[in-house]
Design a protein around this motif. Structure first.
Motif, PDB file in Angstrom:
ATOM      1  N   PRO A   1      -1.275 -13.998  11.079  1.00 10.91           N
ATOM      2  CA  PRO A   1      -0.133 -13.519  10.293  1.00 10.91           C
ATOM      3  C   PRO A   1       1.129 -13.430  11.131  1.00 10.91           C
ATOM      4  CG  PRO A   1      -1.538 -11.693  10.917  1.00 10.91           C
ATOM      5  CD  PRO A   1      -2.268 -12.933  11.336  1.00 10.91           C
ATOM      6  N   ALA A   2       2.257 -13.570  10.469  1.00  8.79           N
ATOM      7  CA  ALA A   2       3.561 -13.382  11.089  1.00  8.79           C
ATOM      8  C   ALA A   2       4.395 -12.478  10.202  1.00  8.79           C
ATOM      9  CB  ALA A   2       4.260 -14.730  11.287  1.00  8.79           C
ATOM     10  N   GLU A   3       5.097 -11.560  10.803  1.00  6.98           N
ATOM     11  CA  GLU A   3       5.893 -10.592  10.047  1.00  6.98           C
ATOM     12  C   GLU A   3       6.890 -11.306   9.134  1.00  6.98           C
ATOM     13  OE1 GLU A   3       8.259  -6.409  10.977  1.00  6.98           O
ATOM     14  OE2 GLU A   3       7.747  -7.796  12.600  1.00  6.98           O
ATOM     15  N   GLY A   4       6.869 -10.921   7.845  1.00  7.03           N
ATOM     16  CA  GLY A   4       7.820 -11.462   6.890  1.00  7.03           C
ATOM     17  C   GLY A   4       7.493 -12.829   6.341  1.00  7.03           C
ATOM     18  N   VAL A   5       6.341 -13.389   6.718  1.00  7.51           N
ATOM     19  CA  VAL A   5       5.939 -14.729   6.266  1.00  7.51           C
ATOM     20  C   VAL A   5       4.707 -14.591   5.375  1.00  7.51           C
ATOM     21  CG1 VAL A   5       5.153 -17.019   6.973  1.00  7.51           C
ATOM     22  CG2 VAL A   5       6.826 -15.769   8.373  1.00  7.51           C
ATOM     23  N   PRO A   6       4.685 -15.166   4.156  1.00  5.73           N
ATOM     24  CA  PRO A   6       3.488 -15.086   3.311  1.00  5.73           C
ATOM     25  C   PRO A   6       2.256 -15.562   4.071  1.00  5.73           C
ATOM     26  CG  PRO A   6       5.317 -15.957   2.051  1.00  5.73           C
ATOM     27  CD  PRO A   6       5.796 -15.871   3.484  1.00  5.73           C
ATOM     28  N   TYR A   7       1.144 -14.849   3.881  1.00  8.48           N
ATOM     29  CA  TYR A   7      -0.060 -15.128   4.655  1.00  8.48           C
ATOM     30  C   TYR A   7      -1.039 -15.972   3.853  1.00  8.48           C
ATOM     31  CZ  TYR A   7      -4.011 -14.555   7.766  1.00  8.48           C
ATOM     32  OH  TYR A   7      -5.068 -14.805   8.613  1.00  8.48           O
ATOM     33  N   THR A   8      -1.542 -17.050   4.452  1.00  9.29           N
ATOM     34  CA  THR A   8      -2.464 -17.963   3.769  1.00  9.29           C
ATOM     35  C   THR A   8      -3.798 -18.082   4.499  1.00  9.29           C
ATOM     36  OG1 THR A   8      -1.546 -19.874   4.949  1.00  9.29           O
ATOM     37  CG2 THR A   8      -0.552 -19.303   2.810  1.00  9.29           C
ATOM     38  N   GLY A   9      -4.047 -17.229   5.482  1.00 12.00           N
ATOM     39  CA  GLY A   9      -5.313 -17.266   6.211  1.00 12.00           C
ATOM     40  C   GLY A   9      -6.304 -16.259   5.676  1.00 12.00           C
ATOM     41  N   ILE A  10      -7.389 -16.016   6.460  1.00 14.16           N
ATOM     42  CA  ILE A  10      -8.438 -15.105   5.996  1.00 14.16           C
ATOM     43  C   ILE A  10      -8.795 -14.029   7.023  1.00 14.16           C
ATOM     44  CG2 ILE A  10      -9.399 -16.838   4.443  1.00 14.16           C
ATOM     45  CD1 ILE A  10     -11.702 -17.216   6.413  1.00 14.16           C
ATOM     46  N   VAL A  11      -8.007 -13.889   8.084  1.00 13.45           N
ATOM     47  CA  VAL A  11      -8.229 -12.812   9.040  1.00 13.45           C
ATOM     48  C   VAL A  11      -7.912 -11.479   8.357  1.00 13.45           C
ATOM     49  CG1 VAL A  11      -7.431 -11.804  11.218  1.00 13.45           C
ATOM     50  CG2 VAL A  11      -7.749 -14.282  11.023  1.00 13.45           C
ATOM     51  N   VAL A  12      -8.659 -10.429   8.701  1.00 17.99           N
ATOM     52  CA  VAL A  12      -8.474  -9.132   8.049  1.00 17.99           C
ATOM     53  C   VAL A  12      -8.176  -8.044   9.077  1.00 17.99           C
ATOM     54  CG1 VAL A  12     -10.002  -9.717   6.134  1.00 17.99           C
ATOM     55  CG2 VAL A  12     -10.942  -8.567   8.144  1.00 17.99           C
ATOM     56  N   GLY A  13      -7.540  -6.962   8.617  1.00 17.63           N
ATOM     57  CA  GLY A  13      -7.412  -5.751   9.406  1.00 17.63           C
ATOM     58  C   GLY A  13      -6.104  -5.556  10.129  1.00 17.63           C
ATOM     59  N   PHE A  14      -5.183  -6.489  10.006  1.00 21.00           N
ATOM     60  CA  PHE A  14      -3.961  -6.448  10.821  1.00 21.00           C
ATOM     61  C   PHE A  14      -2.807  -5.699  10.174  1.00 21.00           C
ATOM     62  CE2 PHE A  14      -4.003 -10.319   8.262  1.00 21.00           C
ATOM     63  CZ  PHE A  14      -2.782 -10.249   7.602  1.00 21.00           C
ATOM     64  N   SER A  15      -2.848  -5.458   8.883  1.00 19.91           N
ATOM     65  CA  SER A  15      -1.683  -4.926   8.174  1.00 19.91           C
ATOM     66  C   SER A  15      -1.831  -3.439   7.888  1.00 19.91           C
ATOM     67  CB  SER A  15      -1.466  -5.689   6.864  1.00 19.91           C
ATOM     68  OG  SER A  15      -2.627  -5.601   6.039  1.00 19.91           O
ATOM     69  N   SER A  16      -0.708  -2.769   7.731  1.00 22.43           N
ATOM     70  CA  SER A  16      -0.735  -1.351   7.372  1.00 22.43           C
ATOM     71  C   SER A  16       0.582  -0.949   6.738  1.00 22.43           C
ATOM     72  CB  SER A  16      -0.963  -0.473   8.604  1.00 22.43           C
ATOM     73  OG  SER A  16      -0.978   0.908   8.249  1.00 22.43           O
ATOM     74  N   LEU A  17       0.484  -0.104   5.733  1.00 22.14           N
ATOM     75  CA  LEU A  17       1.681   0.565   5.240  1.00 22.14           C
ATOM     76  C   LEU A  17       2.241   1.500   6.312  1.00 22.14           C
ATOM     77  CD1 LEU A  17       0.587   1.535   1.609  1.00 22.14           C
ATOM     78  CD2 LEU A  17       2.170  -0.284   2.262  1.00 22.14           C
ATOM     79  N   ARG A  18       3.507   1.817   6.194  1.00 17.70           N
ATOM     80  CA  ARG A  18       4.175   2.741   7.121  1.00 17.70           C
ATOM     81  C   ARG A  18       3.922   4.158   6.611  1.00 17.70           C
ATOM     82  NH1 ARG A  18       9.638   0.411   8.575  1.00 17.70           N
ATOM     83  NH2 ARG A  18       8.265  -0.826   9.910  1.00 17.70           N
ATOM     84  N   ILE A  19       2.944   4.807   7.208  1.00 20.06           N
ATOM     85  CA  ILE A  19       2.456   6.085   6.693  1.00 20.06           C
ATOM     86  C   ILE A  19       3.339   7.230   7.167  1.00 20.06           C
ATOM     87  CG2 ILE A  19       0.488   7.668   6.730  1.00 20.06           C
ATOM     88  CD1 ILE A  19      -1.253   5.099   6.976  1.00 20.06           C
ATOM     89  N   GLY A  20       3.600   8.161   6.250  1.00 17.98           N
ATOM     90  CA  GLY A  20       4.456   9.297   6.535  1.00 17.98           C
ATOM     91  C   GLY A  20       5.895   9.090   6.142  1.00 17.98           C
ATOM     92  N   ASP A  21       6.253   7.871   5.806  1.00 21.07           N
ATOM     93  CA  ASP A  21       7.612   7.574   5.367  1.00 21.07           C
ATOM     94  C   ASP A  21       7.735   7.949   3.888  1.00 21.07           C
ATOM     95  OD1 ASP A  21       9.971   6.242   4.417  1.00 21.07           O
ATOM     96  OD2 ASP A  21       9.864   4.868   6.118  1.00 21.07           O
ATOM     97  N   PRO A  22       8.742   8.708   3.507  1.00 23.84           N
ATOM     98  CA  PRO A  22       8.904   9.070   2.088  1.00 23.84           C
ATOM     99  C   PRO A  22       8.987   7.854   1.168  1.00 23.84           C
ATOM    100  CG  PRO A  22      10.314  10.442   3.447  1.00 23.84           C
ATOM    101  CD  PRO A  22       9.745   9.398   4.360  1.00 23.84           C
ATOM    102  N   ALA A  23       9.545   6.747   1.666  1.00 23.46           N
ATOM    103  CA  ALA A  23       9.620   5.541   0.827  1.00 23.46           C
ATOM    104  C   ALA A  23       8.226   5.006   0.520  1.00 23.46           C
ATOM    105  CB  ALA A  23      10.461   4.472   1.534  1.00 23.46           C
ATOM    106  N   THR A  24       7.308   5.131   1.479  1.00 14.13           N
ATOM    107  CA  THR A  24       5.930   4.711   1.231  1.00 14.13           C
ATOM    108  C   THR A  24       5.266   5.621   0.206  1.00 14.13           C
ATOM    109  OG1 THR A  24       5.736   3.822   3.473  1.00 14.13           O
ATOM    110  CG2 THR A  24       3.692   4.295   2.304  1.00 14.13           C
ATOM    111  N   ASP A  25       5.493   6.911   0.321  1.00 12.06           N
ATOM    112  CA  ASP A  25       4.936   7.848  -0.659  1.00 12.06           C
ATOM    113  C   ASP A  25       5.439   7.525  -2.067  1.00 12.06           C
ATOM    114  OD1 ASP A  25       3.739   9.092   1.483  1.00 12.06           O
ATOM    115  OD2 ASP A  25       5.192  10.738   1.561  1.00 12.06           O
ATOM    116  N   ASP A  26       6.720   7.202  -2.176  1.00 14.33           N
ATOM    117  CA  ASP A  26       7.282   6.834  -3.479  1.00 14.33           C
ATOM    118  C   ASP A  26       6.636   5.552  -4.001  1.00 14.33           C
ATOM    119  OD1 ASP A  26       8.953   9.022  -3.353  1.00 14.33           O
ATOM    120  OD2 ASP A  26      10.711   7.872  -2.694  1.00 14.33           O
ATOM    121  N   PHE A  27       6.434   4.594  -3.118  1.00 17.22           N
ATOM    122  CA  PHE A  27       5.800   3.331  -3.503  1.00 17.22           C
ATOM    123  C   PHE A  27       4.402   3.577  -4.058  1.00 17.22           C
ATOM    124  CE2 PHE A  27       2.910  -0.111  -2.213  1.00 17.22           C
ATOM    125  CZ  PHE A  27       3.470  -1.192  -2.879  1.00 17.22           C
TER     126      PHE A  27
END
Length: 509
Positions: free
Chosen positions: A262-288
């Protein structure tokens, strides 16, 4: 109880009923003079299935012998009885769902005898072992149109499954249009594994799926996977996600699967797992999270909403626990019961009553079993999906052209059958098991034909684990019973894999 037409051949019924007895008498002959009467919806269901199976279009005006369909309240939920002999056939369900399942048992019994269609003389009494009997379709790695999803519902409902878990979001794509977050489908729905086309369901599409499922007594369980598996969400809302966290194992997996990283900001077309995460503790994430959960709950009449929680390898452990507590509370506030994959059992402050879904192995490793038991200890229950038994995307043999092998190598039909739900998690009482679910992940699965190839016949083994009483389950008899469904599955147009474990018999020849 024995399930035999005679001493040589079991009744061709899957999943195995609780009690099935051959009456030792002539069976019922189907012909154009037979009428189907009783519950109006059930009558039309039977006429349609029998027309597909036999070519006969039966009437609805009772004139002598026929097929009677009725609801008789008082029995266990989803239970039914079926009695047939030369004088007619009677199917009685304790409720509409029970009658529906009795109808599918009736259709499985139909056989050609030279120039006639026959239903053997039998008495069947049947009820499910578990209340939750599910299949999961991953529409995030590869997207499938409404028609394909509905066809899978039809196939699963015929085997007495009553829940469809839709995996609607992952790193590769976001598949459901939500009114409060239009950028999710505008910017993050067009990609799939391998660069294949993406897609998404509009509110109208999703409602069509729900209605189709409900007509077959199936509840839709939507999943939005969080806080990991969220790269696609970050394509739509970059400020909500962390930079991908890559490990040596992920790099090795990418090399092994010839998959891009994966690359930041680029749509992902592979099958590797576990690399991504929401930004936890940010009020914008809570709203999302609140927006997504509220919208999806409003669109979903069923009682459950799945929030994922698996493979969040790029998320700090304390942040993970805090997020799952907050997300499960958001689901409950929206009026739904939260479901999460078993890793969420490590979060000490989950909303009470959250349901855990176990995806480890038939013999748990590490602390998988402790995390799973934690759900029951906090007032929830457990759905069992052991990957080395009921993950339908696993190869069934080394030379299978589709599928993966990470769940202890290929999963044969025999291995998919030879497990006991009550024995998977030590110390988990039967009453804490809500049911069984057979997931179909789609990293390598891109078409309706691929779904059939990988799901059938192993989905039948999962159906029996979910429905049948332990005393009714027997591998040698299952192989024979399953072979008796050859002509029926052909009539349904199911492109099933003819496993060498089964003597497939076309009794209509």
């Amino acid at each position: 109880m024995p399930m035999t037409v005679d001493s040589r051949e079991p009744l061709p019924l899957v999943p195995a009923p609780t009690v099935a007895r051959h009456l030792g008498a002539p069976g019922f002959t189907l012909n154009g003079r037979v009428a189907v009467t009783g519950d109006e919806a059930a009558v039309e269901t039977v006429r349609g299935f029998l027309a597909a199976r036999t070519g006969l279009l039966l009437g609805t005006a009772a004139e002598g012998v026929g097929i009677e369909l009725r609801i008789e309240p008082g029995g266990a939920p989803e239970s039914y009885t079926l009695i047939s002999d030369a004088g007619g056939v009677a199917v009685a369900g304790a409720d509409a769902a029970g009658l529906f399942y009795g109808i599918h048992t009736l259709i499985q019994l139909v056989r050609r005898d030279r120039d006639k269609w026959l239903i053997p003389a039998v008495r069947i009494e049947d009820a499910p072992r578990f209340a939750y009997r599910g299949v999961m379709l991953d529409v995030a790695r590869h997207f499938f149109p409404v028609e394909t999803v509905c066809a899978y519902i039809d196939r699963a409902a015929a085997l007495k499954f009553n829940h469809l878990h839709l995996h609607l979001s992952d790193d590769q794509g976001w598949r459901i249009d939500l009114p409060s977050r239009p950028e999710l489908t505008r910017r993050a729905a067009s990609s799939s594994v391998g660069g294949d086309p993406g897609g998404f369901y509009s509110a109208e599409d999703y409602a069509r799926i729900i209605a189709h499922a409900a007509a077959r007594h199936m509840t839709v369980v939507p999943e939005i996977d969080m806080p990991g598996h969220t790269h696609a969400a970050g394509i739509a809302y970059p400020d909500l996600v962390e930079t991908p966290v890559l490990t040596d194992q992920m790099r090795a997996d990418a090399a092994a699967f010839a998959s891009p990283l994966p690359a930041e900001g680029v749509p992902y077309t592979g099958i590797v797992v576990g690399f991504s995460s929401l930004r936890i503790g940010d009020p914008a994430t809570d709203d999302f999270v609140a927006d997504v959960v509220t919208d999806l709950a409003a669109m979903t009449p069923g009682p459950y909403l799945h929030i994922g929680g698996d493979e969040a390898l790029g998320t700090d452990a304390a942040d993970y626990a805090a997020f799952l507590a907050q997300a499960t509370r958001a689901v409950a506030a929206a009026g739904k019961t939260p479901i999460a994959w078993h890793e969420a059992g490590a979060a000490p402050s989950l909303h009470p009553g959250t349901i855990g879904q176990y995806w480890g192995f038939v013999s748990p490793t590490g602390d998988m079993d402790a995390k799973t038991r934690a759900f029951a200890e906090r007032g929830g229950r457990v759905i069992l999906s052991p990957a080395d038994a009921v993950y339908l995307d696993m190869k069934d043999a080394e030379d299978c052209p589709l599928g993966l092998t990470w769940a202890n190598g290929p999963t044969s039909l025999h291995r998919s059958y030879a497990w006991e739900p009550g024995s998977v998690i030590p110390g988990l009482p039967e009453e804490a098991i809500l049911g069984v679910e057979a997931p179909l992940w789609t990293e390598t699965i891109a078409t309706a034909a691929d779904i059939d190839r990988m799901a059938f016949p192993r989905i039948a083994a999962a159906a029996e684990a979910a429905w049948s009483a332990p005393h009714a389950r027997d591998w040698d008899l299952f192989r024979v019973r399953l072979g008796g469904l050859t002509a029926l599955w052909d009539a349904y147009g199911i492109g099933f894999h003819r496993s060498d474990d089964v003597d497939w018999r076309d009794d209509d020849a």
